[in-house]
Structure formats: C-alpha cells, structure tokens
Write a protein that holds these residues in place. Structure first.
Motif, PDB file in Angstrom:
ATOM      1  N   LEU B 297     -44.640  -1.436 -22.927  1.00 36.46           N
ATOM      2  CA  LEU B 297     -45.141  -1.335 -21.557  1.00 36.46           C
ATOM      3  C   LEU B 297     -45.225   0.125 -21.177  1.00 36.46           C
ATOM      4  CD1 LEU B 297     -43.225  -3.622 -19.058  1.00 36.46           C
ATOM      5  CD2 LEU B 297     -45.632  -3.712 -19.652  1.00 36.46           C
ATOM      6  N   ARG B 298     -46.310   0.482 -20.473  1.00 33.88           N
ATOM      7  CA  ARG B 298     -46.355   1.826 -19.892  1.00 33.88           C
ATOM      8  C   ARG B 298     -46.156   1.670 -18.395  1.00 33.88           C
ATOM      9  NH1 ARG B 298     -45.113   5.895 -23.133  1.00 33.88           N
ATOM     10  NH2 ARG B 298     -46.153   5.649 -25.125  1.00 33.88           N
ATOM     11  N   PRO B 299     -45.474   2.596 -17.737  1.00 32.65           N
ATOM     12  CA  PRO B 299     -45.274   2.460 -16.290  1.00 32.65           C
ATOM     13  C   PRO B 299     -46.617   2.521 -15.559  1.00 32.65           C
ATOM     14  CG  PRO B 299     -44.595   4.645 -17.033  1.00 32.65           C
ATOM     15  CD  PRO B 299     -44.874   3.832 -18.272  1.00 32.65           C
ATOM     16  N   THR B 300     -46.719   1.797 -14.477  1.00 34.79           N
ATOM     17  CA  THR B 300     -47.925   1.906 -13.640  1.00 34.79           C
ATOM     18  C   THR B 300     -47.839   3.213 -12.869  1.00 34.79           C
ATOM     19  OG1 THR B 300     -46.859   0.873 -11.763  1.00 34.79           O
ATOM     20  CG2 THR B 300     -48.009  -0.587 -13.302  1.00 34.79           C
ATOM     21  N   LEU B 301     -48.971   3.571 -12.264  1.00 33.36           N
ATOM     22  CA  LEU B 301     -48.994   4.798 -11.459  1.00 33.36           C
ATOM     23  C   LEU B 301     -47.945   4.707 -10.351  1.00 33.36           C
ATOM     24  CD1 LEU B 301     -50.445   7.472 -11.124  1.00 33.36           C
ATOM     25  CD2 LEU B 301     -52.024   6.343  -9.559  1.00 33.36           C
ATOM     26  N   THR B 302     -47.831   3.502  -9.785  1.00 33.71           N
ATOM     27  CA  THR B 302     -46.869   3.307  -8.702  1.00 33.71           C
ATOM     28  C   THR B 302     -45.450   3.606  -9.187  1.00 33.71           C
ATOM     29  OG1 THR B 302     -48.326   1.554  -7.967  1.00 33.71           O
ATOM     30  CG2 THR B 302     -46.181   1.689  -6.901  1.00 33.71           C
ATOM     31  N   GLU B 303     -45.140   3.139 -10.412  1.00 35.03           N
ATOM     32  CA  GLU B 303     -43.795   3.395 -10.940  1.00 35.03           C
ATOM     33  C   GLU B 303     -43.567   4.876 -11.218  1.00 35.03           C
ATOM     34  OE1 GLU B 303     -42.974  -0.917 -13.009  1.00 35.03           O
ATOM     35  OE2 GLU B 303     -44.187   0.590 -14.043  1.00 35.03           O
ATOM     36  N   LEU B 304     -44.621   5.497 -11.774  1.00 28.91           N
ATOM     37  CA  LEU B 304     -44.525   6.943 -12.021  1.00 28.91           C
ATOM     38  C   LEU B 304     -44.267   7.687 -10.711  1.00 28.91           C
ATOM     39  CD1 LEU B 304     -47.457   7.732 -14.453  1.00 28.91           C
ATOM     40  CD2 LEU B 304     -45.010   8.100 -14.847  1.00 28.91           C
ATOM     41  N   TYR B 305     -45.032   7.271  -9.710  1.00 28.75           N
ATOM     42  CA  TYR B 305     -44.948   7.925  -8.412  1.00 28.75           C
ATOM     43  C   TYR B 305     -43.557   7.732  -7.809  1.00 28.75           C
ATOM     44  CZ  TYR B 305     -45.868   8.781  -3.481  1.00 28.75           C
ATOM     45  OH  TYR B 305     -45.817   9.244  -2.207  1.00 28.75           O
ATOM     46  N   ARG B 306     -43.034   6.503  -7.928  1.00 30.38           N
ATOM     47  CA  ARG B 306     -41.693   6.231  -7.412  1.00 30.38           C
ATOM     48  C   ARG B 306     -40.680   7.129  -8.074  1.00 30.38           C
ATOM     49  NH1 ARG B 306     -42.362   0.458  -7.226  1.00 30.38           N
ATOM     50  NH2 ARG B 306     -43.173   0.059  -5.153  1.00 30.38           N
ATOM     51  N   ASN B 307     -40.856   7.297  -9.383  1.00 31.81           N
ATOM     52  CA  ASN B 307     -39.995   8.189 -10.144  1.00 31.81           C
ATOM     53  C   ASN B 307     -39.958   9.577  -9.526  1.00 31.81           C
ATOM     54  OD1 ASN B 307     -38.517   7.333 -12.221  1.00 31.81           O
ATOM     55  ND2 ASN B 307     -40.150   7.451 -13.762  1.00 31.81           N
ATOM     56  N   VAL B 308     -41.183  10.063  -9.276  1.00 31.77           N
ATOM     57  CA  VAL B 308     -41.319  11.407  -8.719  1.00 31.77           C
ATOM     58  C   VAL B 308     -40.645  11.499  -7.359  1.00 31.77           C
ATOM     59  CG1 VAL B 308     -43.001  12.979  -7.725  1.00 31.77           C
ATOM     60  CG2 VAL B 308     -43.397  11.997  -9.977  1.00 31.77           C
ATOM     61  N   VAL B 309     -40.911  10.478  -6.529  1.00 28.00           N
ATOM     62  CA  VAL B 309     -40.359  10.506  -5.185  1.00 28.00           C
ATOM     63  C   VAL B 309     -38.834  10.411  -5.219  1.00 28.00           C
ATOM     64  CG1 VAL B 309     -40.291   9.315  -2.969  1.00 28.00           C
ATOM     65  CG2 VAL B 309     -42.461   9.649  -4.134  1.00 28.00           C
ATOM     66  N   SER B 310     -38.320   9.573  -6.132  1.00 24.60           N
ATOM     67  CA  SER B 310     -36.861   9.444  -6.163  1.00 24.60           C
ATOM     68  C   SER B 310     -36.224  10.747  -6.639  1.00 24.60           C
ATOM     69  CB  SER B 310     -36.438   8.273  -7.049  1.00 24.60           C
ATOM     70  OG  SER B 310     -36.860   8.521  -8.373  1.00 24.60           O
ATOM     71  N   GLN B 311     -36.919  11.448  -7.533  1.00 22.12           N
ATOM     72  CA  GLN B 311     -36.396  12.763  -7.945  1.00 22.12           C
ATOM     73  C   GLN B 311     -36.365  13.713  -6.758  1.00 22.12           C
ATOM     74  OE1 GLN B 311     -38.581  14.339 -11.283  1.00 22.12           O
ATOM     75  NE2 GLN B 311     -38.377  12.380 -12.342  1.00 22.12           N
ATOM     76  N   GLU B 312     -37.410  13.542  -5.909  1.00 22.44           N
ATOM     77  CA  GLU B 312     -37.485  14.401  -4.733  1.00 22.44           C
ATOM     78  C   GLU B 312     -36.295  14.127  -3.818  1.00 22.44           C
ATOM     79  OE1 GLU B 312     -40.720  15.411  -1.283  1.00 22.44           O
ATOM     80  OE2 GLU B 312     -40.853  13.509  -2.339  1.00 22.44           O
ATOM     81  N   LYS B 313     -36.012  12.804  -3.646  1.00 23.97           N
ATOM     82  CA  LYS B 313     -34.907  12.443  -2.774  1.00 23.97           C
ATOM     83  C   LYS B 313     -33.605  12.984  -3.322  1.00 23.97           C
ATOM     84  CE  LYS B 313     -36.549   8.778   0.051  1.00 23.97           C
ATOM     85  NZ  LYS B 313     -37.308   7.680  -0.579  1.00 23.97           N
ATOM     86  N   ALA B 314     -33.486  12.916  -4.667  1.00 21.02           N
ATOM     87  CA  ALA B 314     -32.244  13.361  -5.288  1.00 21.02           C
ATOM     88  C   ALA B 314     -32.051  14.860  -5.123  1.00 21.02           C
ATOM     89  CB  ALA B 314     -32.249  12.991  -6.773  1.00 21.02           C
ATOM     90  N   SER B 315     -33.170  15.602  -5.216  1.00 19.13           N
ATOM     91  CA  SER B 315     -33.033  17.058  -5.177  1.00 19.13           C
ATOM     92  C   SER B 315     -32.816  17.584  -3.765  1.00 19.13           C
ATOM     93  CB  SER B 315     -34.268  17.719  -5.784  1.00 19.13           C
ATOM     94  OG  SER B 315     -35.396  17.421  -4.991  1.00 19.13           O
TER      95      SER B 315
END
Ligand SMILES: Nc1ncnc2c1ncn2[C@@H]1O[C@H](COP(=O)(O)OP(=O)(O)O)[C@@H](O)[C@H]1O
Ligand SMILES: [Mg+2]
Lengths: 393, 315
Positions: B297-315
C-alpha cells in the motif's frame, strides 16, 4: 494582446467612474434638485420683486399724472404701478379690499389721496412735488408768464462728487457671488466625498486586489479622481447654464456677460477645489475598509471647507472689501469657494487671483504626492484601520 | 521588452514556467514564508496544500505583486514577473471581490480591457465566458443581485477573460457546489492542456489528488514535499496489508523495521521502515497458517498530508 499604455489604463478607470456615476439616479436627481432650488429662488424673488411695487389707482383728471408720477417715484427709488379706475367709489372700494394701495382722484392742483391706513413717504413726496409744480404753473399762467420761464431754475440740482460710486448692479453681483460660492461648496464636497467612498467601495468589496494585480495604485487613483471629477464638472456646468438661463428669463439677471464670465471661472475653480480635496479624501478613504468607518477619517478634511466657506462668505457678503475675507480667499483650502465668490462680486484684484491659484496648484502637487503615497501603502491593507503614520512610510 | 518578443523567448528559456524562487516574507515577528521555492511547469496543474496560515495566500499575493517579498524572486519564462507579465496572469484572490453594483458583463469587459484587450476583443471574450459558464441570461444583472454560485462563476470568468498565460487561483474550490466543482475542474484541466501553468491552493485533498499533476505541501512557510502525486506517494513509507486468519495478536513483533499500524478483523496493516524486507513479513505470516491476501500500500495524499501536519504540531 497589446501592451497597455498608462494613459489608456487611467482612461479606462476614469471612463468607468464617469459612466457609473453619471448614469446613477443619485446624480441625475441631485442635479435636478439643485436646478429646481435655483428656479424656486428665482420665482420667489421675482414674486417678491413684483409685489413691492405700489399700486396706485387714478381717477378723473388725475389719470394724466401717471407718467410724471412714475418718473418721480422712480428717482426716489420706488416703483409704482398705475391703473385707471372708473370713479371715486370704485377706487375706494379697491383700496379697502387691498387691490390698490393708493387712490388719487380729483383736480390736478388739489388731488384727493385715499389710502387704507398709511401713505408711503416716497409716494407722498412725489405727489407733493407734482402738486407744487401744478400750482406754480397755474400761478405763472395767471400772471401772464410763460410756463417754461422757470424750467432752467427747476433743473438746478446738487451734484455730489462721488468718491466711491455705488455699483447699481451690486445686488445682482451679491446674489451671483452667493450662488456661485454655494454651488462650488456643495459640488466640491459631494464629489470629493464620492472619491473617498469609491476608494472604500473597492476596498470593502475586495475588488482592489484584482485591479492592483494588473494596474498600479497611482493609475487607479488618478483614473478615479479624473472620472469622478468629470462627472462633477458636468453637474456644475449644467447648474451654471441653467442658472444663467433662469436669471435671464426672469429678468433678474441683466449682467449676462459678467455672469457667464463668473460661471466660466467658477468651473475652473471647481476643478482646482475638487483636485485639492479629492486626493486628500482618497488618501483618507484608503485608511479604512468599511463605509461605516469612513466618516471618522474624512471629517477632518471635510470640515475645512465648511469652516472657510461659512466664515468667509459671511464676511464677504457683509462687506465685499473685508480684508480678512481677502486673506482667507488666498488660503488654498478656502480658495476654491471664496475666491470665485469674490470674483463674482468684482472685488478680487488680479494679483490676488493669481497668487491664490499658484498657492492652490502648489498645494495640489504636494497633496498628490503625499496622498498617492498614503493610498499606495494603505489600499491593500484590509481589516482594521491603517494608522496614518504607517501609511506615510 | 514586448509581449511578442517574450513569446519568442519562451521557446528558448524556461518555456513558460512559473518559478517561485526562495521567497521570504515576514509580518513583524511572524515569519510567513521562508525560502519558499517551487516551479509550475507549462501545461501543468499544480496543487498547493498546507494548513491554515502555512503561507499559501502570501505566496500567491507576492506572485501577483500585490504584496512585496522581503527577498526572493518570481519569474515567468526566465524573466522576473513585472507589471507587463502580470497582465497575462489570471488571478482569483482568496478574498473574492468584484464591483457589487456593476453588471456582470460590464465587469468582465472592464477587467479584460484593464488586462490589455481592445474593447471589441474584451466584449467577445466576456460573452464567450458568460456563455461557457451558463451566465448569458444574467449578463446584465448587478453582481450583488446574483446568487452566490453565479457570483463565483463570474469571479472565475474574471480570472480567465483575458486568456491568461498563467493561472493563479487561491482556494478556487472553496464554497462551490458539486456542479460548480466539476465546471471548475474541467476549466482548469482545459487551461493546463492548452499549455498554461496552473497553480491553485485547496484543502480538498482528494480533489487535488484527482486533478493535479504535481503537488506541493507547505508547512510554516516552507515547502516540505513537492512532486508528482504518484512520486510523492512512492516516497512515503511502504505499508503492507496481510490477511492471515490464524495469526495471533503480536505476530509481527520481532520483525526488524516493521511496525503494526492497525488490525481490522483478520487483516493486519504494517508499516515498513527504510530497508526493511517485505518478504520477511510474508514468511512470518505464512508461519502462522494460510495467507489469504498480501499487498503493498502507498499512503494517500491525505495520509501524507496528515503526516506533515502532525509533524508540524509536534515541532
Ligand atoms: N497582513 C498580515 N499581517 C500579519 N500577518 C499576516 C498577514 N497576512 C498573513 N499573515 C500571517 O502570515 C502567515 C501566512 O498566512 P497566509 O499566507 O494567509 O496562509 P494560508 O493562505 O496558507 O492560510 C500566517 O501566520 C498569517 O497569520
Ligand atoms: Mg489562504
């Protein structure tokens, strides 16, 4: 696609502003309203003017004094309107009912004068004069002398040496000055404020962002000022032409050439005044994003001409030679309304006019620079009111 | 330089590419953009995504010259974007706006003229877009009297009426009804197909994924992921779904670089770290009994985006 010259850009903006405004109901109605007010004024004035003539009824032998009576009272500054009545009774009836002010009847050397309550002093003097002449001529005839022996003696008068001759047209000029000042004042205010409203309309509707993505702020500002100014010019011209025509038609205005000159110069002064205030008002308007906030930023600017006009026009009309009004009329903020009023009164020497014009044009240049800067800095900042200090940077 | 000579240059230099090159912008203490960089190629639909306040609008406003960057440059066909080039950009600002009391057609003609069209060309273009967007019957109505949907159509027409060589649209899909979304998608595809670089921002990631050739994900004023949709998904972490009915909970424990991300009934989803071997997972699954399904499975754009946003929240 071709390259777009700045002139065409400014022209396009100006054309839009002009056509939107000239086609608007508000514009048509306000033009008609002002012309209507002028017409009402003319009507009222000619009505009052007519009714001020003294209505004199002549009966019997007295019918012959109509011409000399009118002439003598005219010299005394009173207008009479004579009519012939059937007899004493009929005349008295008319005096009682108010149709006539005075009834003159009976023999020429001893006329009977009937009034309701009082006789106008000028008319009394004129009648006395007439009766005296009649009596003298009767006495001369009885003593076998020719009636004209005293003609030379009678024509002797005292001629004063007049140092400052009174202008017989002062009245007309005063009215003209007042109307010119008033129309200019209203027009400059109305169309200057329209520029500020236009600026805010573009900000509040956000259309300014699309516009400024393709044209420069100064092009938008200049086009707006030219377009709205031109629509105001049309209104001032319409009012001027209608005013002169009304004045002539009613006979109130006999100084046609003078009035046309005053109106023509007023049009020029309108342009000076409009530009002076329009740039300032546009800059003020660009500081806010909603029409409701507009009043607070433009009041300091709109109050200036009110002050100048109210103080200046009153001083000027009370005494055309007033030195304070002369000075005020050369202060750029007040020049556009006061100087044309003084020109209409015929009391502004050329050097004052030229000086006032130079000062005003200098001010326009300064305000265009400052106003353009504020506008360019503030017009894209939506949201809370932009501080003037930030916009001047 | 004239438009025609620019057109000639286009073939020689970066071929109608819109380049955003290391743009930075601060508002007081707030850093809105930091070295923002990406290209939108001619004929490409570029999706610009990122959470609220990430800097999408600021980037677009700088590209259109309504905002000045602190540093960096925006180029088109290799040349810094100036007023002359901007006249050939179609722009839909985030804050929509037209003259409320102006008639729809007059408005479009006026905007087309301001972008350099002659009056007759402007009228022709306005009529053709009104027709295309189904607004012909409404052409002489004041914009403020149109329904919201029709106002948005006029706004789109305003961005397109001068036949732009570049399209920059800030959240063009926000607030559109499904029919209008289809119309908008079709128009954007068509513009891109005609060789125009098209960039738009959006929060509707499924739509971006479906529509765009390339996507840029930004966070806090910086580009964090940029590339073709497939390419980006490839670059995301590999996942496997394994349907092994007999497997006991925790069967993946002890496999190097493999972490379990979810279990639904008999289906287990795992994520593989860089370099982990999917065949080892398959072998482990087979050791538990039969394997009914095994897929990558490859992540959907939405999943990729969530990843990015969660990194943002973490930082
Ligand atoms: N006029 C402004 N003044 C101050 N800060 C601003 C202004 N405009 C945007 N910002 C800030 O810049 C950042 C980027 O905003 P923006 O470009 O609007 O993001 P996006 O469009 O991705 O939601 C945000 O932190 C925002 O608060
Ligand atoms: Mg935004």
């Amino acid at each position: 696609m071709t390259t777009l010259s700045p002139t065409r850009t400014v022209g396009l903006v100006a054309r839009r502003e002009f056509t939107t405004r000239v086609r608007s109901k508000a514009f048509v109605l306000s033009t008609l309203l002002i012309i209507g007010l002028l017409a009402g004024y003319v009507l009222l004035f000619s009505f009052i003017g007519k009714s001020s003539a003294i209505k004199v009824g002549l009966a019997g032998q007295s019918t012959g004094i109509s011409a000399p009576l009118t002439a003598i009272t005219g010299k005394l500054g009173k207008e009479v309107q004579t009519t012939t009545v059937n007899d004493q009774n009929d005349g008295e009836q008319q005096v009682r009912s108010g149709k006539l002010d005075v009834l003159v009847s009976g023999a020429l050397d001893a006329p009977k004068v009937t009034v309701k309550s009082s006789l106008d002093p000028a008319l009394q003097q004129a009648l006395t004069e007439l009766v005296r002449q009649q009596a003298i001529q009767g006495a001369l005839a009885q003593n076998g002398l020719k009636p004209n022996v005293l003609d030379a003696a009678q024509s002797v008068t005292v001629r004063p040496k007049v140092l400052e001759p009174e202008d017989p047209e002062q009245g007309q000029k005063t009215v003209l000055a007042y109307i010119v000042g008033m129309v200019l004042f209203i027009s400059i205010q109305t169309f200057g404020v329209a520029v500020a409203q236009g600026v805010v309309e573009e900000k509040s509707s956000r259309v300014v962002e699309i516009l400024l993505a393709t044209i420069r702020p100064w092009q938008l500002l200049l086009g707006k000022v030219i377009g709205i100014g031109a629509s105001g010019l049309i209104q001032v011209l319409a009012i001027g032409v209608a005013g002169v025509a009304l004045g002539r038609a009613s006979g109130m205005l006999t100084l046609t050439d003078f009035a046309v000159g005053a109106v023509a110069s007023a049009v020029g002064w309108y342009l000076v005044g409009f530009f002076l205030y329009a740039v300032l008002l546009a800059a003020a308007g660009s500081l806010v994003s909603r029409q409701e906030e507009l009043q607070s930023v433009i009041t300091p600017v709109t109050l200036l001409p009110v002050l100048g006009f109210v103080v200046g026009i009153n001083l000027t009309l009370r005494n055309p030679a007033d030195p304070i009004s002369a000075v005020l009329s050369m202060v750029p903020f007040f020049t556009p309304t006061l100087m044309p009023a003084r020109i209409a009164l015929g009391v502004a020497p050329l050097w004052q006019v030229v000086l006032a014009l130079v000062l005003a044009v200098g001010c326009i240049a300064l305000f265009t620079w400052l106003g353009g800067k504020v506008y360019g800095n503030a017009v894209l900042r939506t949201g809370s009111r932009v501080k003037l200090r930030d916009a001047l940077r | 330089m004239t438009w025609n000579s620019l057109q000639e240059r286009k073939t020689a230099v970066a071929e109608g590419v819109l380049e955003i090159d290391r743009i930075s912008k601060r508002y007081g203490d707030v850093v809105a953009l930091r070295d923002m960089t990406f290209d939108v190629r001619a004929g490409e639909l570029f999706g610009f995504v990122g959470s609220n306040g990430a800097g999408k609008t600021t980037t677009m406003r700088i590209a259109l010259g309504v905002l000045a960057a602190d540093s960096g440059e925006v180029r088109w066909s290799g040349r810094p974007v100036d007023l002359e080039i901007r006249r050939h950009i179609g722009y839909m600002p985030e804050e929509r706006g037209l003259y409320p009391k102006m008639k729809a057609r007059d408005q479009l003609v006026y905007l087309a003229e301001l972008h350099g069209l002659s009056t007759s060309d402007a009228q022709r273009a306005a009529d053709s877009w009104l027709d295309r967007l189904g607004l012909t019957a409404r052409r002489d109505e004041e914009v403020q009297k149109l329904s919201l949907g029709n106002q948005q159509r006029v706004q789109l027409a305003a961005a397109l009426v001068h036949d732009p060589a570049v399209l920059v649209l800030d959240e063009p899909f926000s607030g559109l009804d499904p029919v209008a979304v289809d119309v908008m998608s079709e128009v954007l595809r068509e513009k891109a197909a005609s060789g125009v670089p098209v960039v738009f921002s959006s929060h509707q990631l499924d739509l971006v994924e479906r529509l765009c050739d390339r996507v840029g994900i930004i966070r806090s004023g910086q580009m964090v992921a940029c590339g073709g949709v497939g390419e980006l998904r490839e670059s995301g972490p590999l996942r496997l779904t394994v349907d092994a009915p007999r497997a006991q909970p925790g069967w993946t424990a002890g496999l190097a670089g493999v972490s379990e991300v979810g279990v639904h009934g008999t289906v287990t989803t795992v994520e593989l770290a860089e370099g982990a071997d999917d065949q080892e997972v398959l072998a482990a699954a087979l050791r538990t009994g039969p394997v009914r399904e095994f897929s990558r499975l490859r992540p959907t754009l939405t999943e990729l985006y969530r990843n990015v946003v969660s990194q943002e929240k973490a930082s």
